[in-house]
Design an enzyme around this catalytic site. Structure first.
Site, PDB file in Angstrom:
ATOM      1  N   ASP A   1       0.936  -1.286   0.125  1.00  0.00           N
ATOM      2  CA  ASP A   1       0.107  -0.019   0.010  1.00  0.00           C
ATOM      3  C   ASP A   1       0.721   1.245  -0.002  1.00  0.00           C
ATOM      4  O   ASP A   1       0.658   2.103  -0.745  1.00  0.00           O
ATOM      5  CB  ASP A   1      -0.820  -0.077   1.267  1.00  0.00           C
ATOM      6  CG  ASP A   1      -1.883  -1.086   1.310  1.00  0.00           C
ATOM      7  OD1 ASP A   1      -2.221  -1.679   0.159  1.00  0.00           O
ATOM      8  OD2 ASP A   1      -2.520  -1.228   2.295  1.00  0.00           O
ATOM      9  N   ILE A   2       2.031   1.318   0.777  1.00  0.00           N
ATOM     10  CA  ILE A   2       2.746   2.517   1.060  1.00  0.00           C
ATOM     11  C   ILE A   2       3.535   2.734  -0.315  1.00  0.00           C
ATOM     12  O   ILE A   2       4.100   3.852  -0.454  1.00  0.00           O
ATOM     13  CB  ILE A   2       3.654   2.279   2.162  1.00  0.00           C
ATOM     14  CG1 ILE A   2       4.726   1.079   1.909  1.00  0.00           C
ATOM     15  CG2 ILE A   2       3.025   2.187   3.462  1.00  0.00           C
ATOM     16  CD1 ILE A   2       6.050   1.181   2.716  1.00  0.00           C
TER      17      ILE A   2
END
Ligand code: NAP
Length: 480
Positions: free
Chosen positions: A406-407
């Site tokens: 996600d990051i």
């Protein structure tokens, strides 16, 4: 305990409390940088020790001396044992347990204060009631969070209209709190009902929260427990409790809002949405073949994710000028941090400049990656913040993403319809080459696809992070 009624005694005690409070604040300040965090914890610990010792001289402690010592020994012994044996990945549940103890202690003080002196309807009574409310919610909420994270409670009952029930219960508890705060002759049964509602509220708020959202709610309960202790400190007229409670409450609240902002999820969404717990996060899918026979692995273009093998990935890393490593939750799961540092040292011996980029919510708890990298011996100066590194990715040759998803998902930056839109990300897609180590087709915490994986400059190195980094080490060693 000690029959000293000299007027100087209270001044001496208050002065000691003042020093304890100063030590808490300096300790907290030091904890804001990894290099001084350990020192900060020691200062805060000594502050707490000073406050505890000096309390034995307080004129109010004239009874139950033995009980207090036994309770202290039991609490300190248990905490010492668990703190020594806890694994880093189990830290959130340990903190949840501590918050439960803090909140529960504050609630107990409220019960004793409100029943001991009788209800008088003054300001101190109001503060004790609010402290009791916050402490009770933090107690049961944190206990439930602890049981869920520990895996003791795997199936939770699901109710329709849970949010409505939660808000309703909280409103009733608040209404009774108001009545209790300003009334001089409330029926004692009302006190009982008030605490019952507050305790149930803590359980129901935590029940639907997704296990991965747990760090945010644990941090919120930390703030609530701190504030509860501070309010009970006012009721008891104990300055050390007031300062320690307010400091914990304020820092807990700041951490909660920073985490929520870094994940682009409003706190109300985490607290009052029942979607997270039931979200299926797909992980550990089959590992596709990573057989790319030819050398020009980066020349291929495809609409699907392309893989790379350890041999080609190692060559890319070894001949790069600048490499940035981005660790994520998968690195923590696979305990790959030690191997990553070994790879870094190997690359640096070849003249490659290597640094680590840490996203504020990488992993599953605040500072997760910082702690793991520090544990592996990565020097603090090699770790770069999101704001500093994002401007530099375009001049980075290779980014090695290890178990992060996600990051580094560009959807958070580019796709207004994405559920993570607005969450700050590490702009790794701007580097020349990106190599992502992951086991299969698993999504990240958010459960959404990642367009980075199909980008022309990205290749996937399939396998467990620790094993793959070990393969990279072996391959780099083979390169002359
Ligand atoms: P992530 O989005 O959860 O992605 C983890 C990735 O690691 C997955 O793609 C998974 O793919 C891979 N993986 C899992 N096990 C692995 C293994 N053994 N070896 C190699 N790869 C492995 O993690 P993240 O990028 O660190 O992002 C953190 C997320 O958690 C964010 O969405 C954040 O908002 C959320 N969160 C953070 C906190 C906090 O305080 N830090 C708190 C709550 C929530 P495969 O399954 O294919 O291997």
């Amino acid at each position: 305990m000690i029959d000293l009624s000299a007027s100087g005694l209270m001044s001496f005690i208050n002065l000691a409390y003042f020093f304890a409070a100063v030590m808490f604040m300096f300790g907290l300040k030091a904890m804001s940088t990894p290099a001084r965090a350990r020192r900060g914890i020691v200062w805060a610990g000594f502050g707490m020790l000073l406050a505890t010792i000096v309390t034995f001289f307080h004129p109010a402690i004239d009874d139950n001396f033995l009980l207090i010592v036994v309770a202290l020994l039991l609490g300190a012994g248990t905490a010492w044992h668990f703190a020594r044996s806890v694994q880093i990945n189990d830290m959130p549940q340990m903190i949840a347990l501590y918050n439960a103890m803090g909140g529960g202690a504050a609630a107990c003080i409220a019960i004793i204060e409100l029943t001991r002196t009788g209800l008088s309807g003054d300001l101190l009574q109001g503060l004790a009631v609010i402290g009791g409310l916050l402490g009770s919610i933090a107690f049961t909420g944190s206990m439930l969070a602890y049981l869920k994270l520990r895996g003791t409670l795997q199936r939770v009952p699901r109710y329709s209209n849970l949010q409505v029930i939660n808000v309703g219960l909280l409103l009733i508890a608040l209404l009774i709190a108001l009545i209790l705060s300003f009334s001089a002759n409330s029926h004692p049964a009302l006190l009982f009902i008030f605490f019952l509602f507050a305790l149930i509220s803590g359980i129901l708020i935590t029940l639907p929260v997704g296990s991965s959202d747990m760090p945010v709610i644990i941090s919120l309960f930390n703030a609530m427990a701190g504030l509860a202790v501070g309010l009970e400190g006012v009721a008891l007229e104990n300055p050390a409790m007031m300062v320690a409670g307010v400091v914990v409450g304020a820092s807990g609240w700041m951490l909660t809002s920073l985490m929520a902002r870094a994940m682009n999820r409003p706190i109300a969404n985490i607290l009052f949405s029942d979607s997270a717990f039931f979200k299926q996060v797909e992980t550990g899918a089959d590992t596709p073949d990573s057989t790319l026979a030819h050398k020009s692995v980066w020349d291929q273009v495809s609409e699907e994710a392309l893989s790379i093998d350890a041999h080609d990935a190692a060559a890319d890393l070894a001949f790069a000028e600048r490499v940035v490593v981005v660790p994520g939750y998968g690195m923590a799961l696979s305990h790959a941090q030690q191997k990553l540092w070994e790879l870094t040292e190997l690359l640096e011996r070849r003249g490659v400049k290597v640094s680590f980029a840490i996203h504020p919510v990488a992993g599953r708890m605040p500072g997760h990656m910082n702690v793991l990298l520090a544990e592996a011996g990565v020097p603090y100066e090699k770790i770069v913040d999101i704001d500093d590194i994002n401007a530099e990715f375009s001049s980075v040759d290779v980014v090695l993403v290890v178990g992060a998803n996600d990051i580094v998902n560009p959807a958070a930056r580019d796709d207004a319809d994405s559920s993570i839109y607005g969450m700050p990300i590490l702009d790794v897609d701007k580097a020349s080459h990106v190599i992502v180590v992951k086991r299969g087709q698993g999504t990240g915490f958010s459960g959404i696809e990642n367009s980075l994986f199909v980008a022309v400059n990205c290749r996937l190195l399939y396998g467990d992070a620790q094993k793959m980094v070990q393969s990279l080490i072996s391959e780099v060693r083979e390169i002359q």
